[in-house]
Design an enzyme around this catalytic site. Structure first.
Site, PDB file in Angstrom:
ATOM      1  N   THR A 147       0.880  -1.185   0.000  1.00  0.00           N
ATOM      2  CA  THR A 147       0.000   0.000   0.000  1.00  0.00           C
ATOM      3  C   THR A 147       0.915   1.232   0.000  1.00  0.00           C
ATOM      4  O   THR A 147       1.355   1.665  -1.057  1.00  0.00           O
ATOM      5  CB  THR A 147      -0.961   0.011   1.207  1.00  0.00           C
ATOM      6  OG1 THR A 147      -0.216  -0.185   2.404  1.00  0.00           O
ATOM      7  CG2 THR A 147      -2.018  -1.057   1.064  1.00  0.00           C
ATOM      8  N   THR A 180      -0.437  -3.033  11.204  1.00  0.00           N
ATOM      9  CA  THR A 180      -1.280  -3.120  10.010  1.00  0.00           C
ATOM     10  C   THR A 180      -0.526  -3.791   8.970  1.00  0.00           C
ATOM     11  O   THR A 180       0.199  -3.195   8.194  1.00  0.00           O
ATOM     12  CB  THR A 180      -1.609  -1.806   9.377  1.00  0.00           C
ATOM     13  OG1 THR A 180      -2.415  -1.146  10.273  1.00  0.00           O
ATOM     14  CG2 THR A 180      -2.408  -1.992   8.104  1.00  0.00           C
ATOM     15  N   SER A 384      -6.197   7.455   3.820  1.00  0.00           N
ATOM     16  CA  SER A 384      -5.540   6.160   3.666  1.00  0.00           C
ATOM     17  C   SER A 384      -5.959   5.252   4.805  1.00  0.00           C
ATOM     18  O   SER A 384      -6.610   5.666   5.728  1.00  0.00           O
ATOM     19  CB  SER A 384      -4.027   6.324   3.615  1.00  0.00           C
ATOM     20  OG  SER A 384      -3.542   6.805   4.852  1.00  0.00           O
TER      21      SER A 384
END
Lengths: 384, 384
Positions: A147, A180, A384
């Protein structure tokens, strides 16, 4: 080599169009056997993304045929429709691979929370990924799960006749309860689900669970370990566990080194604690102190901020027996001024803080990053 | 008018030379009676500065004749010498005022941790302050306790024939356990130490204790309330408690509005919680989420980060019943997408987040700030 370093696995990474910028966003990892043992560890956040709820369910069997991962959307806080989408994704993978059930397909998602996935792009992407599956697809899979990562993360450890490899993604929202991050580990060792589970839990407890870049726990964290048994070798249990730990540790370090906006990697080592829990609590409190993280960014060995962070914990210690070293210089001794802070060299990226609680012999190490204007920018300039 | 708004108090603020830049750095507040009742609340940080340890002791009598406060040095983590310095400061005040004992003088310090105070400057400063004591010295006292504060903070509430006034300092290291702040409140109401203590604890619990600018708890936080009885009026207990609460609330708001580097003041209101403790825990978790604080800075109504923060708590809630409003728009309903986030107007400094736990009828409000590059700069560019 990533998830295809071990025998018995194929993988692919493709651009399905989930990300608007056209970057790769869909990865597939398939266990070709003969064994299909698997274990998983998931976020401890009580707000869990749909793919986490799904994968926790399917892992109960101790077996997985495949893992499908998408970046470009977390599918978290998306209600019943989100869960249906996860289910449909697993069904699609099962159908495209043929001969397996959706209940043996784990699903992982990462990206913005609260947005439904564009299924009209994701499902054709599964067909594309299946068409590109291959024994060298591990790198592409690792790239497709990025990401805000600036690099893709892979690691491999080789035993005698067997291998553990893996890939990880994660750069922000890094905190315990697994940071994450999405991680898929594979091995060709011949190990059953229970042993995989034991090895994985032991490994994550002292690696990913102690990576705390920004104190923010994700809704989507998932670490999966799949065993194909393709090597035909059943390793010594301790040796195998150590290999899994080493791969987790390496990937965890790569997450810290690529954390959003960070300019320093900070190793917080708590020593002479009464218990390991105390050591972890103190380490986390130090690692999450924004003022200290700013000071480290400014290359300021501000040990007062370390003490004020220790003081907020319930750990056993006496304030006037605390010692703190920064990059080898004991700047705080017995709760007061120690060696000259001018001796501390903080020019390099890695910073090592030792907090001595003088209360026992337990120890723990937490990794974190500094707090920078770049972190603020990266997390405020866009959603985000 | 600050601490001299109430009758029966004199105050002064002088430049003793503790701060290298020559700004005012020493404040003195004296209760001229007839009553000398007092109460205090202190940091819950277990690493307590010498002046906190001293003032906790002297407050046990329920009486104070004077409070001496210095900025320019926290006198925290300074060992036995630091405590001797605090004691010597109280002795000096007692001697300079004459006729009182050091045991009735509270001491407060604020500034860098881990540095001894320049006593050769501080002690003559006490003489200077005593020479300038006056019934209008409240403003100067409020100015002398500033550290990184950009403005001095004062507040006054008037009852029928009596007054509660006060001053506060604090801008960084703002967190529960009282924020990094020094507060002195005075009243001319005729109230005894026990009633003062009750009113002060009740007030701080829902005001200063719920101001959480950066999650960092100080070693020096002190809130003192002194009563001179000079009005001769004993107010209704509830009316007096409300006046103390109102002054604390006003000063707490001023702390938030002046927080280091902040561009937004964020009111986190948790509603429909099962218990007040749950509401506070959830409010704090949201208020301390760096990713959310960055998003608010970027005027991004990123409710997913609110939900991921709620998910890390032990509070009673069901993920699919959570609702979140940002500036009046319910962007999250039943744990999923709610009203259009484009409707959220975030141009103004104050941002209001409501988290509805749908689990009961308890509520709590925590105030925090956004996380900005200016905060990082202010806390990394120099030692503070």
């Amino acid at each position: 080599m990533s998830v295809t370093a071990a025998q018995g696995f194929t993988a692919a990474g493709v651009a399905a169009g989930i990300k608007e910028n056209g970057n790769p966003d869909l990865a597939l990892v398939v266990n070709t056997g003969p064994r299909r043992a698997a274990a998983g560890v998931f976020t401890s956040n009580r707000v869990k993304a749909a793919p986490v709820l799904w994968s926790e369910q399917v892992l109960k069997s101790g077996e997985l045929n495949a893992v499908v991962l998408n970046s470009g959307g977390a599918n978290a806080c998306t209600g019943p429709k989100g869960f249906q989408d996860t289910h449909a994704t697993a069904e699609k993978v099962a159908e495209a691979l043929g001969d397996i059930g959706a209940g043996s397909v784990a699903v992982c998602s990462t990206g913005l929370i609260g947005v439904l996935l564009p299924m009209e792009k994701l499902l054709p992407g599964v067909d594309l990924a299946v068409s590109q599956l291959g024994p060298h697809g591990g790198e592409k899979a690792a790239i497709a799960i990025k990401t805000t990562d600036t690099v893709h993360k892979t690691s491999v450890v080789t035993g005698t006749g067997w291998t553990v490899g893996g890939m990880a993604k994660g750069a922000g929202m890094l905190a315990p309860g697994l940071a994450t991050m999405l991680v898929v580990l594979t091995t060709d060792a011949d190990v059953d689900g229970a042993d995989l589970d034991r090895a994985l839990r032991a490994a994550t407890r002292t690696t990913f669970d102690r990576v705390d870049s920004d104190g923010c726990m994700s809704t989507n964290d998932t670490v999966l370990l799949l065993a194909s048994g393709a090597s035909g070798v059943t390793p010594d249990r301790a040796e195998f566990a150590e290999a899994v730990r080493a791969v987790c540790d390496d990937l965890g370090q790569q997450l810290i080194r690529d954390a959003e906006g960070a300019s320093k990697d900070i190793k917080v080592e708590v020593i002479n604690a009464a218990t390991e829990d105390d050591a972890v609590e103190v380490g986390r409190s130090i690692a999450r102190n924004n003022l200290l993280k700013c000071a480290i960014h400014g290359e300021d060995p501000n040990w007062g901020r370390v003490l004020s962070a220790i003081g907020t914990t319930r750990a056993a210690f006496e304030p006037d027996r605390l010692n703190v070293a920064i990059n080898g210089v004991w700047v705080c001794k017995n709760g007061g001024v120690g060696e000259d802070r001018e001796l501390v060299d903080m020019r390099f990226r890695e910073v090592h803080i030792v907090a001595d609680l003088a209360a026992g012999d337990a120890t723990a190490t937490i990794w974190t990053n500094d707090l920078t204007a770049d972190y603020v920018h990266e997390n405020s300039a866009y959603s985000s």
